[in-house]
Design a protein around this motif. Structure first.
Motif, mmCIF file in Angstrom:
data_model
loop_
_atom_site.group_PDB
_atom_site.id
_atom_site.type_symbol
_atom_site.label_atom_id
_atom_site.label_comp_id
_atom_site.label_asym_id
_atom_site.label_seq_id
_atom_site.Cartn_x
_atom_site.Cartn_y
_atom_site.Cartn_z
ATOM 1 N N THR A 155 0.850 -1.186 0.000
ATOM 2 C CA THR A 155 0.000 0.000 0.000
ATOM 3 C C THR A 155 0.886 1.236 0.000
ATOM 4 O OG1 THR A 155 -1.841 -1.070 1.143
ATOM 5 C CG2 THR A 155 -1.734 1.314 1.253
ATOM 6 N N PHE A 156 0.734 2.027 -1.053
ATOM 7 C CA PHE A 156 1.463 3.279 -1.193
ATOM 8 C C PHE A 156 0.496 4.411 -0.868
ATOM 9 C CE2 PHE A 156 3.177 0.096 -3.964
ATOM 10 C CZ PHE A 156 4.555 0.288 -3.979
ATOM 11 N N PHE A 157 0.825 5.259 0.112
ATOM 12 C CA PHE A 157 -0.117 6.316 0.456
ATOM 13 C C PHE A 157 0.550 7.686 0.440
ATOM 14 C CE2 PHE A 157 1.587 5.980 4.754
ATOM 15 C CZ PHE A 157 1.355 7.217 5.333
ATOM 16 N N ASP A 158 -0.286 8.714 0.352
ATOM 17 C CA ASP A 158 0.186 10.096 0.316
ATOM 18 C C ASP A 158 -0.099 10.791 1.635
ATOM 19 O OD1 ASP A 158 1.036 9.850 -2.315
ATOM 20 O OD2 ASP A 158 -0.814 10.639 -3.162
ATOM 21 N N TYR A 159 0.901 11.491 2.158
ATOM 22 C CA TYR A 159 0.700 12.273 3.369
ATOM 23 C C TYR A 159 -0.309 13.392 3.110
ATOM 24 C CZ TYR A 159 5.365 10.223 3.980
ATOM 25 O OH TYR A 159 6.435 9.349 4.021
ATOM 26 N N ASP B 249 -5.931 17.626 -0.456
ATOM 27 C CA ASP B 249 -6.924 18.491 0.171
ATOM 28 C C ASP B 249 -7.169 18.169 1.646
ATOM 29 O OD1 ASP B 249 -7.322 19.858 -2.237
ATOM 30 O OD2 ASP B 249 -8.835 18.420 -2.912
ATOM 31 N N LEU B 250 -6.425 17.216 2.199
ATOM 32 C CA LEU B 250 -6.605 16.866 3.604
ATOM 33 C C LEU B 250 -5.820 17.814 4.497
ATOM 34 C CD1 LEU B 250 -6.406 12.955 3.706
ATOM 35 C CD2 LEU B 250 -8.429 14.394 3.765
ATOM 36 N N ALA B 251 -6.515 18.435 5.445
ATOM 37 C CA ALA B 251 -5.844 19.308 6.402
ATOM 38 C C ALA B 251 -5.062 18.471 7.404
ATOM 39 C CB ALA B 251 -6.880 20.172 7.135
ATOM 40 N N GLY B 252 -4.084 19.093 8.053
ATOM 41 C CA GLY B 252 -3.313 18.366 9.050
ATOM 42 C C GLY B 252 -2.220 19.217 9.636
ATOM 43 N N SER B 253 -1.508 18.651 10.583
ATOM 44 C CA SER B 253 -0.426 19.369 11.241
ATOM 45 C C SER B 253 0.902 19.205 10.517
ATOM 46 C CB SER B 253 -0.300 18.907 12.688
ATOM 47 O OG SER B 253 -0.172 17.498 12.748
ATOM 48 N N ARG B 254 0.967 18.264 9.556
ATOM 49 C CA ARG B 254 2.157 18.058 8.709
ATOM 50 C C ARG B 254 3.407 17.755 9.537
ATOM 51 N NH1 ARG B 254 -1.918 18.782 4.941
ATOM 52 N NH2 ARG B 254 -2.320 20.959 4.472
ATOM 53 N N ASN B 255 3.288 16.865 10.506
ATOM 54 C CA ASN B 255 4.459 16.532 11.312
ATOM 55 C C ASN B 255 4.690 15.017 11.321
ATOM 56 O OD1 ASN B 255 2.744 15.386 13.327
ATOM 57 N ND2 ASN B 255 2.512 17.388 14.300
ATOM 58 N N MET B 256 5.789 14.608 11.938
ATOM 59 C CA MET B 256 6.214 13.211 11.902
ATOM 60 C C MET B 256 5.215 12.296 12.608
ATOM 61 S SD MET B 256 8.617 11.461 10.444
ATOM 62 C CE MET B 256 9.530 12.908 9.904
ATOM 63 N N ASP B 257 4.692 12.738 13.739
ATOM 64 C CA ASP B 257 3.723 11.917 14.467
ATOM 65 C C ASP B 257 2.467 11.675 13.644
ATOM 66 O OD1 ASP B 257 5.216 11.440 16.750
ATOM 67 O OD2 ASP B 257 4.543 13.276 17.739
ATOM 68 N N GLU B 258 2.015 12.701 12.926
ATOM 69 C CA GLU B 258 0.821 12.554 12.095
ATOM 70 C C GLU B 258 1.076 11.602 10.942
ATOM 71 O OE1 GLU B 258 -2.122 15.883 10.755
ATOM 72 O OE2 GLU B 258 -0.524 15.771 9.250
ATOM 73 N N ALA C 73 3.135 9.082 10.866
ATOM 74 C CA ALA C 73 3.144 7.727 11.403
ATOM 75 C C ALA C 73 1.749 7.274 11.810
ATOM 76 C CB ALA C 73 4.097 7.657 12.596
ATOM 77 N N SER C 74 0.986 8.165 12.428
ATOM 78 C CA SER C 74 -0.374 7.823 12.855
ATOM 79 C C SER C 74 -1.270 7.519 11.659
ATOM 80 C CB SER C 74 -0.972 8.971 13.680
ATOM 81 O OG SER C 74 -0.267 9.147 14.881
ATOM 82 N N ASP C 75 -1.117 8.286 10.584
ATOM 83 C CA ASP C 75 -1.928 8.036 9.393
ATOM 84 C C ASP C 75 -1.582 6.691 8.761
ATOM 85 O OD1 ASP C 75 -3.500 10.309 9.504
ATOM 86 O OD2 ASP C 75 -2.247 11.479 8.143
ATOM 87 N N ALA C 76 -0.310 6.306 8.810
ATOM 88 C CA ALA C 76 0.094 5.004 8.269
ATOM 89 C C ALA C 76 -0.591 3.877 9.040
ATOM 90 C CB ALA C 76 1.608 4.853 8.339
ATOM 91 N N ALA D 272 9.778 8.524 9.127
ATOM 92 C CA ALA D 272 8.419 8.197 9.568
ATOM 93 C C ALA D 272 8.257 6.696 9.785
ATOM 94 C CB ALA D 272 7.405 8.696 8.541
ATOM 95 N N ALA D 273 8.907 5.879 8.964
ATOM 96 C CA ALA D 273 8.839 4.429 9.129
ATOM 97 C C ALA D 273 9.412 4.011 10.481
ATOM 98 C CB ALA D 273 9.584 3.733 7.997
ATOM 99 N N GLN D 274 10.492 4.663 10.897
ATOM 100 C CA GLN D 274 11.053 4.378 12.217
ATOM 101 C C GLN D 274 10.066 4.751 13.317
ATOM 102 O OE1 GLN D 274 15.328 5.910 12.405
ATOM 103 N NE2 GLN D 274 14.791 6.328 10.258
ATOM 104 N N ARG D 275 9.372 5.875 13.129
ATOM 105 C CA ARG D 275 8.387 6.301 14.120
ATOM 106 C C ARG D 275 7.250 5.296 14.230
ATOM 107 N NH1 ARG D 275 8.625 9.548 18.404
ATOM 108 N NH2 ARG D 275 8.135 7.488 19.196
ATOM 109 N N VAL D 276 6.804 4.760 13.096
ATOM 110 C CA VAL D 276 5.747 3.735 13.094
ATOM 111 C C VAL D 276 6.198 2.515 13.893
ATOM 112 C CG1 VAL D 276 4.445 2.115 11.660
ATOM 113 C CG2 VAL D 276 4.734 4.478 10.900
#
Length: 232
Positions: A42-46, A54-63, A65-68, A91-95
């Motif tokens: 699964t390839f996804f876009d932040y 068009d998805l709003a967000g905080s644009r940070n490392m925790d987000e 990883a959380s979205d993954a 981000a993969a390390q954070r996950v």
């Protein structure tokens, strides 16, 4: 839910994270080479990139990883591996640190370490300028490629970035991998971890990888991809 693309139908599930200069389509050159019988990718876009533009967000490392992990939950994946390129490697390390019980293995492709990539002030200015100025962006790209390939490749990477992420979002994600440090948590990453680095990468260099990663993860494996820069 973040936008994503699924390839394969194999039992080993793999979440794939992209880097700073572009969305998940940066992985398209390897699509024909994937083992779709053994793996499901699964390839996804932040948030703010590509099909998640068009998805709003905080644009940070925790987000990121959380979205993954939220996407893995949405897909019904209890256990999976995670692959990340560059910023996505961080981000993969954070996950894997946040969910050690769910991660089978981790692969970082020219990955930013958990320490982040704190840049000298003069270099940071160039990276910040890359959001709006093509000359600065080309300079960043060509350095990461090792200053050795046709200018057409740098222009292609730049074009991809310009069509997949807005400048203000691009700037936010710069902070995500330069001003974030979760290295104190690295002991929680228990899964097998492979770091792949490019022989000519001017950013995530062989020297940096060998100096930093063994101190963060005692079990890390490191391999050089010959004749490659930051985009093997």
């Amino acid at each position: 839910m973040v936008g994503h693309e699924i390839l394969g139908q194999g039992p080993h599930r793999v979440m794939v994270l992209h880097g700073w200069f572009g969305d998940h389509q940066v992985w398209k050159p390897v699509y024909p080479l994937l083992d779709k019988e053994l793996f499901t990718y699964t390839f996804f876009d932040y948030r703010g990139y590509g099909v998640s533009k068009d998805l709003a967000g905080s644009r940070n490392m925790d987000e990121m990883a959380s979205d993954a992990v939220a996407l893995a939950d949405h897909l019904g994946w209890k256990n999976f591996s995670v692959i990340g390129h560059s910023m996505g490697g961080m981000a993969a390390q954070r996950v894997a640190i946040n969910h050690p019980e769910r991660i089978r293995s981790v692969v970082g492709v020219t990955p930013v370490p958990a320490t982040g990539a704190p840049l000298p002030p003069e270099v940071l200015k160039v990276f910040e300028a890359a959001a709006d100025h093509d000359d600065a962006a080309i300079g960043v790209i060509e350095n990461s490629l090792g200053q050795r390939l046709t200018p057409a490749l740098a222009r292609q990477i730049l074009h991809h970035m310009r069509t997949t992420v807005k400048p203000e979002v691009f700037r936010h994600y710069l902070k995500a991998f330069t001003a974030t440090d979760f290295s104190s948590d690295c002991g929680k990453l228990k899964a097998p971890f492979l770091v792949l680095y490019g022989q000519h990468d001017g950013g995530v260099s062989e020297e940096m990888v060998k100096a930093v990663y063994p101190k963060l993860y005692s079990h890390v494996q490191m391999e050089c991809i010959d004749n490659a820069g930051h985009y093997p």
